[in-house]
Design a protein around this motif. Structure first.
Motif, PDB file in Angstrom:
ATOM      1  N   LEU A   1       0.830  -1.201   0.000  1.00  9.81           N
ATOM      2  CA  LEU A   1       0.000   0.000   0.000  1.00  9.81           C
ATOM      3  C   LEU A   1       0.868   1.256   0.000  1.00  9.81           C
ATOM      4  N   ALA A   2       1.954   1.215   0.751  1.00  7.31           N
ATOM      5  CA  ALA A   2       2.854   2.367   0.787  1.00  7.31           C
ATOM      6  C   ALA A   2       3.475   2.622  -0.575  1.00  7.31           C
ATOM      7  N   GLY A   3       3.750   1.550  -1.319  1.00 11.76           N
ATOM      8  CA  GLY A   3       4.449   1.691  -2.592  1.00 11.76           C
ATOM      9  C   GLY A   3       3.564   1.889  -3.787  1.00 11.76           C
ATOM     10  N   GLU A   4       2.263   2.060  -3.596  1.00 15.25           N
ATOM     11  CA  GLU A   4       1.362   2.285  -4.729  1.00 15.25           C
ATOM     12  C   GLU A   4       1.847   3.464  -5.565  1.00 15.25           C
ATOM     13  N   GLY A   5       1.764   3.316  -6.875  1.00 21.74           N
ATOM     14  CA  GLY A   5       2.225   4.367  -7.777  1.00 21.74           C
ATOM     15  C   GLY A   5       3.684   4.237  -8.130  1.00 21.74           C
ATOM     16  N   GLY A   6       4.295   3.100  -7.793  1.00 21.36           N
ATOM     17  CA  GLY A   6       5.683   2.859  -8.166  1.00 21.36           C
ATOM     18  C   GLY A   6       6.707   3.491  -7.238  1.00 21.36           C
ATOM     19  N   ARG A   7       6.295   3.863  -6.037  1.00 20.07           N
ATOM     20  CA  ARG A   7       7.243   4.469  -5.110  1.00 20.07           C
ATOM     21  C   ARG A   7       8.190   3.427  -4.506  1.00 20.07           C
ATOM     22  N   THR A   8       9.402   3.864  -4.241  1.00 18.22           N
ATOM     23  CA  THR A   8      10.327   3.062  -3.449  1.00 18.22           C
ATOM     24  C   THR A   8       9.868   3.119  -2.003  1.00 18.22           C
ATOM     25  N   VAL A   9       9.997   2.012  -1.278  1.00 16.47           N
ATOM     26  CA  VAL A   9       9.494   1.949   0.095  1.00 16.47           C
ATOM     27  C   VAL A   9      10.643   1.750   1.081  1.00 16.47           C
ATOM     28  N   THR A  10      10.647   2.590   2.117  1.00 12.45           N
ATOM     29  CA  THR A  10      11.569   2.438   3.237  1.00 12.45           C
ATOM     30  C   THR A  10      10.763   2.013   4.454  1.00 12.45           C
ATOM     31  N   VAL A  11      11.160   0.919   5.092  1.00  7.59           N
ATOM     32  CA  VAL A  11      10.458   0.427   6.273  1.00  7.59           C
ATOM     33  C   VAL A  11      11.149   0.960   7.528  1.00  7.59           C
ATOM     34  N   ALA A  12      10.359   1.497   8.483  1.00  6.26           N
ATOM     35  CA  ALA A  12      10.910   2.071   9.710  1.00  6.26           C
ATOM     36  C   ALA A  12      10.073   1.646  10.899  1.00  6.26           C
ATOM     37  N   GLY A  13      10.626   1.827  12.080  1.00  5.63           N
ATOM     38  CA  GLY A  13       9.927   1.513  13.318  1.00  5.63           C
ATOM     39  C   GLY A  13       9.276   2.748  13.915  1.00  5.63           C
ATOM     40  N   PRO A  14       8.869   2.673  15.188  1.00  5.57           N
ATOM     41  CA  PRO A  14       8.050   3.735  15.772  1.00  5.57           C
ATOM     42  C   PRO A  14       8.811   4.905  16.383  1.00  5.57           C
ATOM     43  N   ASP A  15      10.126   4.917  16.372  1.00  9.55           N
ATOM     44  CA  ASP A  15      10.881   5.963  17.061  1.00  9.55           C
ATOM     45  C   ASP A  15      10.695   7.317  16.365  1.00  9.55           C
ATOM     46  N   TRP A  16      10.097   8.258  17.072  1.00  7.54           N
ATOM     47  CA  TRP A  16       9.844   9.592  16.505  1.00  7.54           C
ATOM     48  C   TRP A  16      10.745  10.661  17.121  1.00  7.54           C
ATOM     49  N   THR A  17      11.793  10.251  17.843  1.00 15.63           N
ATOM     50  CA  THR A  17      12.606  11.227  18.566  1.00 15.63           C
ATOM     51  C   THR A  17      13.458  12.090  17.643  1.00 15.63           C
ATOM     52  N   LYS A  18      13.669  11.643  16.406  1.00 14.80           N
ATOM     53  CA  LYS A  18      14.429  12.424  15.444  1.00 14.80           C
ATOM     54  C   LYS A  18      13.608  12.598  14.174  1.00 14.80           C
ATOM     55  N   PRO A  19      13.746  13.732  13.480  1.00 14.81           N
ATOM     56  CA  PRO A  19      12.999  13.914  12.233  1.00 14.81           C
ATOM     57  C   PRO A  19      13.500  12.962  11.159  1.00 14.81           C
ATOM     58  N   ALA A  20      12.589  12.552  10.285  1.00 16.81           N
ATOM     59  CA  ALA A  20      12.935  11.664   9.171  1.00 16.81           C
ATOM     60  C   ALA A  20      12.319  12.232   7.902  1.00 16.81           C
ATOM     61  N   THR A  21      13.141  12.404   6.883  1.00 16.04           N
ATOM     62  CA  THR A  21      12.670  12.938   5.610  1.00 16.04           C
ATOM     63  C   THR A  21      13.009  11.954   4.501  1.00 16.04           C
ATOM     64  N   ALA A  22      12.015  11.582   3.723  1.00 13.89           N
ATOM     65  CA  ALA A  22      12.208  10.635   2.624  1.00 13.89           C
ATOM     66  C   ALA A  22      12.433  11.393   1.324  1.00 13.89           C
ATOM     67  N   GLU A  23      13.256  10.846   0.460  1.00 13.05           N
ATOM     68  CA  GLU A  23      13.528  11.454  -0.837  1.00 13.05           C
ATOM     69  C   GLU A  23      12.278  11.433  -1.715  1.00 13.05           C
ATOM     70  N   GLN A  24      12.299  12.280  -2.739  1.00 10.03           N
ATOM     71  CA  GLN A  24      11.200  12.321  -3.686  1.00 10.03           C
ATOM     72  C   GLN A  24      10.999  10.937  -4.298  1.00 10.03           C
ATOM     73  N   GLY A  25       9.748  10.520  -4.364  1.00 11.67           N
ATOM     74  CA  GLY A  25       9.455   9.213  -4.941  1.00 11.67           C
ATOM     75  C   GLY A  25       9.592   8.057  -3.975  1.00 11.67           C
ATOM     76  N   THR A  26       9.879   8.358  -2.701  1.00  9.41           N
ATOM     77  CA  THR A  26      10.033   7.310  -1.691  1.00  9.41           C
ATOM     78  C   THR A  26       8.924   7.424  -0.661  1.00  9.41           C
ATOM     79  N   ALA A  27       8.316   6.290  -0.329  1.00  8.89           N
ATOM     80  CA  ALA A  27       7.301   6.226   0.718  1.00  8.89           C
ATOM     81  C   ALA A  27       7.906   5.559   1.951  1.00  8.89           C
ATOM     82  N   VAL A  28       7.344   5.862   3.106  1.00  7.77           N
ATOM     83  CA  VAL A  28       7.812   5.287   4.363  1.00  7.77           C
ATOM     84  C   VAL A  28       6.735   4.385   4.928  1.00  7.77           C
ATOM     85  N   ALA A  29       7.101   3.143   5.198  1.00  7.11           N
ATOM     86  CA  ALA A  29       6.188   2.179   5.808  1.00  7.11           C
ATOM     87  C   ALA A  29       6.571   2.016   7.276  1.00  7.11           C
TER      88      ALA A  29
END
Length: 472
Positions: A316-344
């Motif tokens: 579902l995260a990769g719909e539309g041909g996006r690259t998918v990066t899988v991550a856990g629940p830690d929100w203590t630091k900001p996370a920015t994904a590159e254009q065309g990349t989704a985060v699962a």
């Protein structure tokens, strides 16, 4: 006079010197202060100390002034226990998955009185690491001048404390397994906590408590802890975990805390007064399983979701041909994904607060989060609407219940392209609010959006929507 956490002993020394002549050796023995501390106290008192051979006393005309220096315990109002009971009457229901067991009103009162007797609450700063028992409110009722802060995982508890204290107690949100917010790090003289009673939970909370102290060796960590006397090995394991952190047991007060429940340990727990040594340290590994009940219990261990569920939500995260990066629940630091990349995000262990904060922490074209199907934000239409509105400046949500199976749900968040005052804060959730919001109220300017209790995040959104002026 900087008394640190030794106010009780200094008060007694002043009292003895006020009453009449005392020998130096008697001051040491009666107060329990080290010889060096008594010498420093006498040097501070200076010419107000009269000497006759080996005997000392305070000049009568200066006794009252020095008594004011060391502070005095407050005279508790006659209805203090009734006020505490009133606060506890509508405290949010305990969450077994967070090892909540309610302390009695008498225990909460006893905690407040003990703290006021032993420490100068008009001068020290106290941080409560977890406070479902509302000890912070009891101290506030006893000493309105006390400088108090509470850090907790349960947004309901933080909202209750904020409302009952009328905002005079600083409330900060955190899951201690991921870290300690800057807002309370290195700020305290005293830390009080009633942690999960597993060795892993006690060690983690104690480690975070040490991080809260501004000067660890001069501060104190107070912990409630109980174990069944039928299983002393468990008590030994927990005490060993605390000792391994570099904590010395200054005192253990048996049977100090009483509870409604926790019958396996006799509905009682001791009070541990710990002094960090110079080698006290934070834990380098933070366990996820720290509780005695629920999916994050030590007994449950680390659960592994089925490959089918993980594959389905990643798709579902990769719909539309996006690259998918899988991550856990830690929100203590900001996370920015590159254009065309989704985060699962695998949030299957979310007790409730993770989802909205993970969405604040991650900046991506699309984020897909796998959560329990019974997640509080998905429980009913009102909860779903509240979540949608909360993240609306940043993401448009699709809430897919019973997906990919009846144990799970998937929340798909697609980035909103419209720029607004709120969106510029929502995409910089780890910045000081004062840096991204010039009109931030004084009580919020030094805090980060990611560390606020949820009801305060809602308040920020309301204020930003009403006042759209913001710098880039």
């Amino acid at each position: 006079m900087d008394l640190g956490v030794l106010a009780r002993q200094h008060r007694l020394a002043i009292t003895l010197l006020t009453r009449g002549w005392s020998r130096f050796d008697d001051l040491v023995r009666e107060t329990g202060l080290p010889r060096r501390s008594v010498e420093e106290l006498l040097a501070e008192l200076g010419e107000d100390v009269e000497r006759s051979g080996s005997a000392l006393r305070l000049r009568p005309d200066s006794a009252e002034r020095w008594a004011d220096h060391v502070g005095c315990p407050a005279t508790p109002p006659p209805d203090l226990e009734a006020r505490i009971a009133e606060h506890l009457a509508d405290v949010p229901p305990p969450l077994p998955a967070l090892d909540h067991v309610q302390a009695t009103a008498d225990t909460v009162l006893r905690r407040a009185l003990w703290l006021d007797e032993h420490y100068d609450l008009g001068r020290v700063k106290i941080v409560f690491v977890g406070d479902h028992d509302l000890t912070s409110l009891a101290v506030h009722e006893l000493r309105a001048d006390a400088d108090l802060a509470v850090v907790d995982l349960d947004d309901r508890v933080l909202a209750h404390i904020d409302r009952r204290s009328e905002g005079t107690i600083r409330t900060v949100h955190a899951d201690l397994r991921f870290g300690l917010p800057r807002a309370v790090s290195g700020t305290a003289d005293i830390v009080f906590s009633d942690p999960p009673y597993t060795p892993e939970g006690m060690a983690l909370f104690a480690s975070r408590a040490v991080e809260c102290l501004s000067e660890p060796v001069r501060g104190r960590v107070l912990l409630a802890y109980g174990y069944s006397r039928r299983h002393p090995t468990l008590g030994h394991q927990t005490q060993k975990a605390l000792l391994n952190l570099g904590l010395a047991f200054e005192a253990i007060v048996p049977g100090f805390n009483r509870y409604h429940g926790a019958q396996a340990i006799g509905s009682t727990a001791d009070l541990y007064v710990c002094q960090p040594t110079p080698r006290a340290r934070r834990k380098t590994k933070n366990p996820q399983a720290i509780y005695t009940h629920g999916p994050s219990s030590v007994e449950a261990g680390k659960t592994t979701e089925s490959r089918e569920a993980l594959a389905a939500f990643t798709a579902l995260a990769g719909e539309g041909g996006r690259t998918v990066t899988v991550a856990g629940p830690d929100w203590t630091k900001p996370a920015t994904a590159e254009q065309g990349t989704a985060v699962a995000l695998d949030l299957t262990g979310d007790p409730g607060p993770w989802l909205c904060r993970a969405l604040l922490a991650v900046n991506a074209e699309r984020v897909a989060a796998l959560v329990p199907n019974a997640h509080p934000d998905l429980a009913d239409a009102a909860s779903q609407t509240a979540l949608i509105e909360l993240v609306a400046p940043k993401y448009k949500l699709r809430l897919l219940r019973s997906t990919p199976d009846n144990k799970h749900a998937v929340v798909v968040a697609d980035r909103v392209e419209t720029v607004s005052a709120a969106s510029q804060v929502w995409t910089r959730a780890h910045a000081r609010l004062g840096n991204v919001w010039p009109d931030a109220p004084a009580g919020l300017a030094d805090l980060r959006l990611i560390d606020l209790p949820r009801h305060r995040i809602v308040e920020v959104l309301r204020l930003l929507t009403a006042n759209r002026s913001i710098s880039d």
